[in-house]
Design a protein around this motif. Structure first.
Motif, short mmCIF file in Angstrom:
data_model
loop_
_atom_site.label_atom_id
_atom_site.label_comp_id
_atom_site.label_asym_id
_atom_site.label_seq_id
_atom_site.Cartn_x
_atom_site.Cartn_y
_atom_site.Cartn_z
N LEU A 1 1.75 40.11 -84.63
CA LEU A 1 1.33 41.52 -84.65
C LEU A 1 2.35 42.46 -84.00
CD1 LEU A 1 -2.47 41.16 -83.75
CD2 LEU A 1 -1.41 41.33 -86.02
N ALA A 2 3.48 41.89 -83.55
CA ALA A 2 4.54 42.69 -82.93
C ALA A 2 4.01 43.51 -81.75
CB ALA A 2 5.19 43.62 -83.96
N ILE A 3 3.29 42.84 -80.84
CA ILE A 3 2.78 43.48 -79.64
C ILE A 3 3.17 42.62 -78.44
CG2 ILE A 3 0.85 44.65 -80.76
CD1 ILE A 3 -0.96 42.41 -79.91
N HIS A 4 2.90 43.13 -77.24
CA HIS A 4 3.27 42.40 -76.03
C HIS A 4 2.13 42.46 -75.02
CE1 HIS A 4 5.59 40.86 -72.65
NE2 HIS A 4 5.22 41.91 -71.95
N PHE A 5 1.80 41.30 -74.45
CA PHE A 5 0.80 41.22 -73.40
C PHE A 5 1.49 40.93 -72.07
CE2 PHE A 5 -1.47 39.72 -77.24
CZ PHE A 5 -2.48 40.68 -77.29
N SER A 6 1.06 41.60 -71.02
CA SER A 6 1.64 41.38 -69.70
C SER A 6 1.19 40.01 -69.18
CB SER A 6 1.19 42.48 -68.74
OG SER A 6 1.65 42.22 -67.43
N PRO A 7 2.12 39.17 -68.73
CA PRO A 7 1.76 37.84 -68.23
C PRO A 7 0.72 37.85 -67.12
CG PRO A 7 4.12 37.97 -68.57
CD PRO A 7 3.59 39.37 -68.73
N ASP A 8 0.75 38.86 -66.25
CA ASP A 8 -0.21 38.87 -65.14
C ASP A 8 -1.65 39.09 -65.61
OD1 ASP A 8 -0.13 41.54 -65.76
OD2 ASP A 8 0.68 42.20 -63.83
N ARG B 1 -1.23 30.32 -78.14
CA ARG B 1 -1.91 31.11 -79.16
C ARG B 1 -1.67 32.60 -78.95
NH1 ARG B 1 -6.95 27.49 -77.76
NH2 ARG B 1 -6.21 25.57 -78.73
N LEU B 2 -1.73 33.02 -77.70
CA LEU B 2 -1.51 34.43 -77.40
C LEU B 2 -0.08 34.83 -77.76
CD1 LEU B 2 -3.10 36.81 -76.23
CD2 LEU B 2 -2.19 36.23 -73.97
N SER B 3 0.87 33.95 -77.49
CA SER B 3 2.27 34.22 -77.85
C SER B 3 2.44 34.34 -79.36
CB SER B 3 3.16 33.11 -77.29
OG SER B 3 4.51 33.33 -77.64
N SER B 4 1.74 33.49 -80.11
CA SER B 4 1.80 33.56 -81.57
C SER B 4 1.21 34.87 -82.09
CB SER B 4 1.04 32.37 -82.19
OG SER B 4 1.64 31.14 -81.86
N ILE B 5 0.14 35.33 -81.43
CA ILE B 5 -0.47 36.60 -81.81
C ILE B 5 0.51 37.75 -81.54
CG2 ILE B 5 -2.32 38.24 -81.23
CD1 ILE B 5 -4.05 35.73 -80.58
N GLU B 6 1.19 37.69 -80.40
CA GLU B 6 2.20 38.70 -80.08
C GLU B 6 3.25 38.78 -81.19
OE1 GLU B 6 2.85 39.00 -75.29
OE2 GLU B 6 3.60 37.19 -76.26
N GLU B 7 3.74 37.64 -81.59
CA GLU B 7 4.80 37.59 -82.61
C GLU B 7 4.30 38.10 -83.96
OE1 GLU B 7 7.80 34.29 -84.67
OE2 GLU B 7 6.53 33.74 -82.96
N LEU C 1 -8.51 35.67 -83.07
CA LEU C 1 -7.30 36.31 -83.59
C LEU C 1 -6.27 35.28 -84.05
CD1 LEU C 1 -6.87 39.28 -81.08
CD2 LEU C 1 -7.02 39.47 -83.57
N PHE C 2 -6.16 34.20 -83.31
CA PHE C 2 -5.20 33.16 -83.68
C PHE C 2 -5.55 32.58 -85.05
CE2 PHE C 2 -3.96 28.64 -83.74
CZ PHE C 2 -2.58 28.78 -83.62
N PHE D 1 1.42 34.07 -62.22
CA PHE D 1 1.79 34.45 -63.58
C PHE D 1 2.55 35.76 -63.63
CE2 PHE D 1 -2.14 32.03 -65.40
CZ PHE D 1 -1.51 30.83 -65.11
N GLU D 2 2.35 36.59 -62.60
CA GLU D 2 3.03 37.89 -62.59
C GLU D 2 4.54 37.75 -62.49
OE1 GLU D 2 2.46 36.79 -58.30
OE2 GLU D 2 1.27 36.67 -60.15
N ARG D 3 5.02 36.58 -62.09
CA ARG D 3 6.46 36.36 -61.98
C ARG D 3 7.09 35.96 -63.31
NH1 ARG D 3 6.68 32.86 -56.29
NH2 ARG D 3 5.66 34.44 -54.97
N ALA D 4 6.26 35.65 -64.28
CA ALA D 4 6.78 35.27 -65.60
C ALA D 4 7.18 36.50 -66.39
CB ALA D 4 5.72 34.48 -66.37
N LYS D 5 8.16 36.35 -67.26
CA LYS D 5 8.59 37.46 -68.09
C LYS D 5 7.75 37.58 -69.36
CE LYS D 5 13.42 37.43 -66.56
NZ LYS D 5 14.85 37.29 -66.99
N THR D 6 7.31 36.44 -69.88
CA THR D 6 6.52 36.44 -71.11
C THR D 6 5.36 35.45 -71.00
OG1 THR D 6 7.79 34.65 -72.17
CG2 THR D 6 8.61 36.91 -72.46
N VAL D 7 4.40 35.60 -71.89
CA VAL D 7 3.28 34.67 -71.96
C VAL D 7 3.78 33.27 -72.30
CG1 VAL D 7 1.21 34.09 -73.28
CG2 VAL D 7 1.61 36.46 -72.58
N LYS D 8 4.81 33.19 -73.13
CA LYS D 8 5.38 31.90 -73.52
C LYS D 8 5.95 31.18 -72.29
CE LYS D 8 6.46 28.97 -76.80
NZ LYS D 8 5.41 28.31 -77.62
N ASP D 9 6.53 31.93 -71.36
CA ASP D 9 7.05 31.34 -70.13
C ASP D 9 5.95 30.63 -69.35
OD1 ASP D 9 9.58 32.25 -70.67
OD2 ASP D 9 9.42 34.03 -69.39
#
Length: 228
Positions: free
Chosen positions: A76-83, A68-74, A99-100, A13-21
């Motif tokens: 709340l305008a925050i970012h979670f590290s994929p790893d 769900r985590l990606s929707s929360i990011e959007e 939260l979702f 997962f650390e190779r992904a750029k986003t949780v959505k990826d």
């Protein structure tokens, strides 16, 4: 001709750029596996080997969680590290689901909390507390989450449902009311959450016009059941 195949996989997962990826990658992999292989009958007894069904279900469940985590990011305008998804606890899953429901679905969430006692000057009720009476009690507050190192603070509007007045204790400037419930109608607290205090105030001011939202509230698991 072989009637089975052995497949090994590892999560990066650390190779992904986003949780959505991560979500998109897992769902594509699950679809690819189903395209070329038949589902097995299940896991081995010792759990050392997973069937195709186990793997596909696992990928689908994690993929939906990432959605769900990606929707929360959007929202709340925050970012979670994929790893961070390489190590997810049961508590993390519970917080993501809560939260979702609260910030993305904007639904009332039924919690396991109960109201035991409070000062009548700090709550809102429609009628005079009488011992043995059942009240719909509303109050506001804040709720905080610490998810994958991100501190999230929301403003909550809560309702205690099936709260029965057990004791009334007068004091000099206020009245303390003790609450309980019954076996046939257990008490529960439902809540909605908002990004701003003003949104919470507005909800609190009109809560009686849609009190059924709080009375009929479900747990996150009940809302999401069957979606994974």
């Amino acid at each position: 001709m072989y009637d089975y195949a052995s497949i090994t996989f590892a999560k990066h997962f650390e190779r992904a750029k986003t949780v959505k990826d991560i979500s998109e990658g897992l769902k594509k992999t699950a679809a690819l596996l189903l395209r070329f292989f038949k589902k097995g009958k299940g896991s081995t007894n010792d759990g050392t080997i997973l069937s195709l069904s186990d793997v596909v279900n696992h990928f689908t469940t994690i993929g939906n969680l990432c959605d769900r985590l990606s929707s929360i990011e959007e929202r709340l305008a925050i970012h979670f590290s994929p790893d961070a998804l390489l190590s997810v606890s049961k508590e993390d899953v519970s917080e993501i689901n809560d939260l979702f429901i609260l910030v993305c679905e904007e639904k009332a969430l039924r919690t396991s909390m109960k109201l035991t006692s409070t000062d009548s000057a700090r709550i809102v009720i429609n009628e005079e507390p009488i011992i043995g009476s059942e009240l719909f009690i509303r109050f506001t507050g804040t709720i905080e989450y610490d998810l994958f190192g991100e501190a999230i603070k929301l403003f909550s509007v809560c309702a205690a449902v099936n709260a029965v007045v057990k004791e009334i204790i007068p004091a000099e400037d206020t009245v303390r009311v003790l609450y309980g419930d019954s076996d046939s109608k257990p008490m529960y607290i439902s809540m909605k959450a908002f990004k701003t205090e003003e949104e919470a105030r507005q909800e609190a001011s009109q809560i009686m016009s849609h009190k059924t939202d709080y009375i009929d509230a479900k747990t996150a698991w009940e809302y999401l059941k069957g979606k994974d």
